[in-house]
Design a protein around this motif. Structure first.
Motif, PDB file in Angstrom:
ATOM      1  N   GLU A 177     -19.881  25.952 -24.681  1.00  0.00           N
ATOM      2  CA  GLU A 177     -19.916  24.509 -24.885  1.00  0.00           C
ATOM      3  C   GLU A 177     -18.772  23.876 -24.090  1.00  0.00           C
ATOM      4  O   GLU A 177     -17.696  24.454 -23.960  1.00  0.00           O
ATOM      5  N   TYR A 178     -19.036  22.694 -23.564  1.00  0.00           N
ATOM      6  CA  TYR A 178     -18.078  21.994 -22.718  1.00  0.00           C
ATOM      7  C   TYR A 178     -17.818  20.624 -23.334  1.00  0.00           C
ATOM      8  O   TYR A 178     -18.764  19.883 -23.618  1.00  0.00           O
ATOM      9  N   LEU A 179     -16.556  20.302 -23.521  1.00  0.00           N
ATOM     10  CA  LEU A 179     -16.171  19.036 -24.118  1.00  0.00           C
ATOM     11  C   LEU A 179     -15.534  18.163 -23.040  1.00  0.00           C
ATOM     12  O   LEU A 179     -14.600  18.592 -22.365  1.00  0.00           O
ATOM     13  N   VAL A 180     -16.054  16.954 -22.894  1.00  0.00           N
ATOM     14  CA  VAL A 180     -15.579  16.036 -21.869  1.00  0.00           C
ATOM     15  C   VAL A 180     -14.756  14.943 -22.536  1.00  0.00           C
ATOM     16  O   VAL A 180     -15.267  14.218 -23.406  1.00  0.00           O
ATOM     17  N   PHE A 181     -13.494  14.828 -22.139  1.00  0.00           N
ATOM     18  CA  PHE A 181     -12.589  13.842 -22.720  1.00  0.00           C
ATOM     19  C   PHE A 181     -12.173  12.812 -21.675  1.00  0.00           C
ATOM     20  O   PHE A 181     -12.052  13.128 -20.498  1.00  0.00           O
ATOM     21  N   LYS A 182     -11.922  11.606 -22.139  1.00  0.00           N
ATOM     22  CA  LYS A 182     -11.450  10.529 -21.269  1.00  0.00           C
ATOM     23  C   LYS A 182     -10.122  10.011 -21.796  1.00  0.00           C
ATOM     24  O   LYS A 182      -9.951   9.811 -22.995  1.00  0.00           O
ATOM     25  N   VAL A 217     -10.531  12.107 -16.555  1.00  0.00           N
ATOM     26  CA  VAL A 217     -11.401  12.956 -17.372  1.00  0.00           C
ATOM     27  C   VAL A 217     -10.894  14.394 -17.397  1.00  0.00           C
ATOM     28  O   VAL A 217     -10.461  14.939 -16.373  1.00  0.00           O
ATOM     29  N   PHE A 218     -10.936  15.009 -18.576  1.00  0.00           N
ATOM     30  CA  PHE A 218     -10.605  16.415 -18.772  1.00  0.00           C
ATOM     31  C   PHE A 218     -11.821  17.127 -19.333  1.00  0.00           C
ATOM     32  O   PHE A 218     -12.425  16.670 -20.304  1.00  0.00           O
ATOM     33  N   ILE A 219     -12.187  18.266 -18.732  1.00  0.00           N
ATOM     34  CA  ILE A 219     -13.309  19.062 -19.229  1.00  0.00           C
ATOM     35  C   ILE A 219     -12.772  20.372 -19.781  1.00  0.00           C
ATOM     36  O   ILE A 219     -12.127  21.151 -19.061  1.00  0.00           O
ATOM     37  N   ALA A 220     -13.013  20.606 -21.066  1.00  0.00           N
ATOM     38  CA  ALA A 220     -12.558  21.822 -21.741  1.00  0.00           C
ATOM     39  C   ALA A 220     -13.723  22.789 -21.892  1.00  0.00           C
ATOM     40  O   ALA A 220     -14.810  22.403 -22.320  1.00  0.00           O
ATOM     41  N   HIS A 221     -13.502  24.068 -21.549  1.00  0.00           N
ATOM     42  CA  HIS A 221     -14.503  25.127 -21.716  1.00  0.00           C
ATOM     43  C   HIS A 221     -14.303  25.736 -23.099  1.00  0.00           C
ATOM     44  O   HIS A 221     -13.221  26.239 -23.399  1.00  0.00           O
ATOM     45  N   LYS A 222     -15.333  25.732 -23.903  1.00  0.00           N
ATOM     46  CA  LYS A 222     -15.232  26.297 -25.241  1.00  0.00           C
ATOM     47  C   LYS A 222     -16.475  27.107 -25.579  1.00  0.00           C
ATOM     48  O   LYS A 222     -17.514  26.981 -24.942  1.00  0.00           O
ATOM     49  N   GLY A 223     -16.362  27.938 -26.622  1.00  0.00           N
ATOM     50  CA  GLY A 223     -17.486  28.747 -27.062  1.00  0.00           C
ATOM     51  C   GLY A 223     -18.055  28.243 -28.368  1.00  0.00           C
ATOM     52  O   GLY A 223     -18.128  27.036 -28.612  1.00  0.00           O
ATOM     53  N   LEU A 236     -13.274  11.795 -27.036  1.00  0.00           N
ATOM     54  CA  LEU A 236     -14.395  12.622 -26.605  1.00  0.00           C
ATOM     55  C   LEU A 236     -15.481  11.740 -26.010  1.00  0.00           C
ATOM     56  O   LEU A 236     -15.929  10.794 -26.637  1.00  0.00           O
ATOM     57  N   LEU A 237     -15.889  12.057 -24.779  1.00  0.00           N
ATOM     58  CA  LEU A 237     -16.961  11.313 -24.123  1.00  0.00           C
ATOM     59  C   LEU A 237     -18.315  11.947 -24.356  1.00  0.00           C
ATOM     60  O   LEU A 237     -19.309  11.270 -24.610  1.00  0.00           O
ATOM     61  N   GLU A 238     -18.356  13.271 -24.220  1.00  0.00           N
ATOM     62  CA  GLU A 238     -19.653  13.940 -24.236  1.00  0.00           C
ATOM     63  C   GLU A 238     -19.485  15.430 -24.482  1.00  0.00           C
ATOM     64  O   GLU A 238     -18.417  16.002 -24.259  1.00  0.00           O
ATOM     65  N   LYS A 239     -20.573  16.048 -24.930  1.00  0.00           N
ATOM     66  CA  LYS A 239     -20.635  17.498 -25.071  1.00  0.00           C
ATOM     67  C   LYS A 239     -21.760  18.015 -24.185  1.00  0.00           C
ATOM     68  O   LYS A 239     -22.795  17.375 -24.053  1.00  0.00           O
ATOM     69  N   ALA A 240     -21.540  19.173 -23.602  1.00  0.00           N
ATOM     70  CA  ALA A 240     -22.580  19.817 -22.800  1.00  0.00           C
ATOM     71  C   ALA A 240     -22.666  21.275 -23.234  1.00  0.00           C
ATOM     72  O   ALA A 240     -21.709  21.828 -23.776  1.00  0.00           O
ATOM     73  N   VAL A 241     -23.805  21.903 -22.984  1.00  0.00           N
ATOM     74  CA  VAL A 241     -23.986  23.283 -23.414  1.00  0.00           C
ATOM     75  C   VAL A 241     -24.725  24.071 -22.350  1.00  0.00           C
ATOM     76  O   VAL A 241     -25.594  23.558 -21.654  1.00  0.00           O
ATOM     77  N   GLN A 242     -24.303  25.319 -22.190  1.00  0.00           N
ATOM     78  CA  GLN A 242     -25.006  26.268 -21.337  1.00  0.00           C
ATOM     79  C   GLN A 242     -24.925  27.624 -22.011  1.00  0.00           C
ATOM     80  O   GLN A 242     -23.848  28.197 -22.121  1.00  0.00           O
ATOM     81  N   GLY A 243     -26.056  28.126 -22.473  1.00  0.00           N
ATOM     82  CA  GLY A 243     -26.054  29.391 -23.191  1.00  0.00           C
ATOM     83  C   GLY A 243     -25.215  29.295 -24.449  1.00  0.00           C
ATOM     84  O   GLY A 243     -25.391  28.407 -25.281  1.00  0.00           O
ATOM     85  N   THR A 244     -24.238  30.198 -24.577  1.00  0.00           N
ATOM     86  CA  THR A 244     -23.353  30.191 -25.748  1.00  0.00           C
ATOM     87  C   THR A 244     -22.080  29.392 -25.510  1.00  0.00           C
ATOM     88  O   THR A 244     -21.237  29.301 -26.398  1.00  0.00           O
TER      89      THR A 244
END
Length: 220
Positions: free
Chosen positions: A193-198, A156-162, A183-191
């Motif tokens: 966004e985090y993209l989870v890849f497999k 799994v790779f987690i990318a930090h994005k805005g 792409l496995l999933e998207k997560a969000v905190q404030g502004t």
């Protein structure tokens, strides 16, 4: 979109010590771009803790972790604290930042965390890792090329994005297809966004391409 659980590591003494090491060194060396320690901790450090709690949903806590372009050790050193049963490898091309990371690893007594002063394109770790990070290094097609080849199948790779995450994702479809990831999933905190890849299959050899090529000619 997933919103992971609360930040249970915010009061961890090792993370507090690490943050203060960064801030003290930041007085004489440009490690982070925050104006005060409180903002750095609540935004910079908490961002990494959020990432670890997200990663824990896909990673069992024991394996090999890679942080490409770790800079001051964010989030790689925090990964070494959070996932203490794992072997963590930090890759950083700038000598002074790599030296700081080595000092921090020694002072925090993290024996399973190693630092490599090398560019991602020159790193030798093809399909060796279970979890990878690449924070604020480049556009998504480039960070995918810097990380996916080093993951095992199923890693799994987690990318930090805005705010531009969706646009970057749309421009990364060819890279995902070529590098065998999804792409496995998207997560969000404030502004943020985090993209989870497999990683779904064997990546063609020869990636990442030679030094400078991923940035000059991104996969798209």
């Amino acid at each position: 979109m997933l919103r992971p659980c609360g930040m249970r590591f915010m009061n961890n003494p090792l993370i507090d010590k690490f943050a203060r090491l960064i801030w003290e060194k930041n007085k004489v060396m440009n490690l982070v771009g925050f104006k005060d320690f409180e903002t750095f901790f609540t935004e910079g450090i908490s961002d990494s803790i959020f990432t670890m709690e997200l990663a824990a949903r896909f990673f069992n806590g024991s394996g090999r972790i890679l942080d490409i372009g770790t800079g001051a050790g964010i989030p790689g050193i925090i990964a070494a604290i959070f996932f203490s049963g794992s072997r963590v490898t930090l890759v950083e091309s700038q000598r002074k930042k790599a030296e700081f990371c080595r000092t921090a690893v020694q002072e925090l007594e993290l024996p399973d965390c190693t630092v490599n002063q090398i560019r991602a394109e020159e790193f030798d770790g093809f399909e060796c890792f279970d979890l990878a990070f690449c924070r604020a290094v480049s556009s998504l097609p480039v960070t995918l090329e810097y990380t996916i080849p080093f993951l095992k199948i199923g890693g799994v790779f987690i990318a930090h994005k805005g705010t531009k995450a969706e646009a970057e994702l749309s421009g990364s479809l060819q890279a995902l297809k070529l590098l065998k990831a999804e792409l496995l999933e998207k997560a969000v905190q404030g502004t943020k966004e985090y993209l989870v890849f497999k990683k779904t299959g064997r990546c063609p050899k020869g990636y990442p391409r030679r030094t400078g090529i991923p940035e000059a000619k991104p996969l798209s």
